[in-house]
Write a protein that holds these residues in place. Structure first.
Motif, PDB file in Angstrom:
ATOM      1  N   ILE A 151       0.849  -1.192   0.000  1.00 30.47           N
ATOM      2  CA  ILE A 151       0.000   0.000   0.000  1.00 30.47           C
ATOM      3  C   ILE A 151       0.886   1.245   0.000  1.00 30.47           C
ATOM      4  CG2 ILE A 151      -1.711   1.325   1.285  1.00 30.47           C
ATOM      5  CD1 ILE A 151      -2.786  -1.283   2.384  1.00 30.47           C
TER       6      ILE A 151
ATOM      7  N   SER B  80      -7.290   3.343  -4.469  1.00 28.99           N
ATOM      8  CA  SER B  80      -8.329   2.861  -3.563  1.00 28.99           C
ATOM      9  C   SER B  80      -8.959   3.986  -2.753  1.00 28.99           C
ATOM     10  CB  SER B  80      -7.770   1.787  -2.625  1.00 28.99           C
ATOM     11  OG  SER B  80      -6.716   2.301  -1.823  1.00 28.99           O
TER      12      SER B  80
ATOM     13  N   THR C 173      -4.382   6.826  -1.616  1.00 32.19           N
ATOM     14  CA  THR C 173      -3.935   5.496  -1.221  1.00 32.19           C
ATOM     15  C   THR C 173      -3.961   4.627  -2.467  1.00 32.19           C
ATOM     16  OG1 THR C 173      -4.860   5.763   1.005  1.00 32.19           O
ATOM     17  CG2 THR C 173      -4.352   3.514   0.274  1.00 32.19           C
TER      18      THR C 173
ATOM     19  N   TYR D 227      -0.858  -0.719 -10.382  1.00 32.60           N
ATOM     20  CA  TYR D 227      -1.306   0.218  -9.347  1.00 32.60           C
ATOM     21  C   TYR D 227      -2.804   0.480  -9.485  1.00 32.60           C
ATOM     22  CZ  TYR D 227       3.709   1.143  -9.046  1.00 32.60           C
ATOM     23  OH  TYR D 227       5.068   1.018  -8.916  1.00 32.60           O
TER      24      TYR D 227
ATOM     25  N   ASN E  63      -3.062   0.778  -4.044  1.00 31.08           N
ATOM     26  CA  ASN E  63      -2.741  -0.631  -3.809  1.00 31.08           C
ATOM     27  C   ASN E  63      -1.934  -1.151  -4.994  1.00 31.08           C
ATOM     28  OD1 ASN E  63      -4.116  -0.931  -1.324  1.00 31.08           O
ATOM     29  ND2 ASN E  63      -6.061  -1.103  -2.415  1.00 31.08           N
ATOM     30  N   THR E  64      -0.913  -1.912  -4.709  1.00 29.21           N
ATOM     31  CA  THR E  64      -0.101  -2.494  -5.776  1.00 29.21           C
ATOM     32  C   THR E  64      -0.200  -4.018  -5.735  1.00 29.21           C
ATOM     33  OG1 THR E  64       1.905  -2.630  -4.431  1.00 29.21           O
ATOM     34  CG2 THR E  64       1.515  -0.572  -5.599  1.00 29.21           C
ATOM     35  N   ARG E  65      -0.296  -4.580  -6.933  1.00 22.19           N
ATOM     36  CA  ARG E  65      -0.359  -6.035  -7.042  1.00 22.19           C
ATOM     37  C   ARG E  65       0.147  -6.435  -8.424  1.00 22.19           C
ATOM     38  NH1 ARG E  65      -5.695  -9.924  -6.076  1.00 22.19           N
ATOM     39  NH2 ARG E  65      -4.575 -11.933  -6.300  1.00 22.19           N
TER      40      ARG E  65
END
Length: 245
Positions: A2, A70, A59, A67, A61-63
């Motif tokens: 995050i 959120s 904010t 990117y 979120n990375t996955r």
């Protein structure tokens, strides 16, 4: 992972009827491409923070190296830029310069603060040429294209400088080195002093100073030559729409 950081939206591209892809210029990580789900829906909590110029605490979120936005708590949308077409165009020019001259994922805190401060000052300042000139000089400095006004760009001497500027070499030329540069233009001594003053001071202090309009105009013309020479491969579309009368 995050990421929480301040960010300014410098591009927004429609992805679907409800989603968009944002290019954010962030304080911590520089330029990032971010997916903003449902941001085009009126009731979306991300809508206000997904508009062009939106300045927010975000904010992300990375996955899998991607990117996703959120949350976005809006700090400012710089809404006063829409009060005059000249301000709107200059605002777009500023964010395009940042987009074209910044690196993906590479932090440049000075450049981030310059953009935030410049958009804020532009809301309440009607001197479009001065605002443009300040921003250009500082972004050139912060991205490695700083023009040299205090020493001869050829020999490095700060004596007998004269009033010539060679855009190709990147700065001022002393009287002894004039024959070593092909293209040079002559400007008023005060114009070179203004360059140094702008490079050394915060934008708010510069805007408080009394600066002759002719000198501002001359510096603006100098920078036009300089930018066309050094950024000729960077296509800056918004530049041709600037209204500077």
């Amino acid at each position: 992972m995050i990421i929480q950081t301040e960010a300014i939206v410098i591009r927004s591209t429609k992805y679907s009827d409800s989603d968009c892809i944002l290019t954010l210029f962030t304080r911590k990580m520089g330029k990032l491409g971010v997916y903003s789900k449902n941001a085009r829906l009126l009731k979306s909590p991300l809508m206000s923070g997904s508009q062009i110029f939106a300045y927010s605490n975000v904010t992300i979120n990375t996955r899998d190296g991607k990117y996703r936005l959120s949350n976005a708590d809006l700090i400012s949308n710089f809404y006063k830029l829409s009060s005059k077409m000249e301000k709107t165009y200059l605002g777009y020019y500023m964010i395009e310069l940042v987009e074209k001259l910044s690196m993906e994922g590479q932090s440049n805190i000075r450049l981030f603060q310059l953009l935030a401060d410049s958009l804020g000052e532009l809301q309440n300042n009607d001197n479009i040429i001065l605002m443009k000139t300040i921003f250009e000089l500082k972004i050139l400095d912060y991205t490695g294209y700083r023009p040299n006004a205090s020493r001869c760009i050829v020999c490095g001497n700060n004596q007998n400088l004269g009033n010539y500027f060679a855009p190709g070499e990147g700065g001022r030329v002393c009287t002894k080195c004039l024959n070593q540069v092909r293209l040079k233009y002559m400007y008023d001594t005060t114009t070179f002093r203004l360059i140094e003053y702008i490079q050394s001071n915060h934008i708010s202090k510069i805007l408080e100073a009394k600066i002759n309009d002719q000198i501002i105009q001359e510096l603006s013309i100098m920078l036009d030559y300089y930018i066309k020479y050094h950024l000729s491969e960077v296509k800056i579309k918004t530049r041709e729409y600037l209204i500077l009368d």
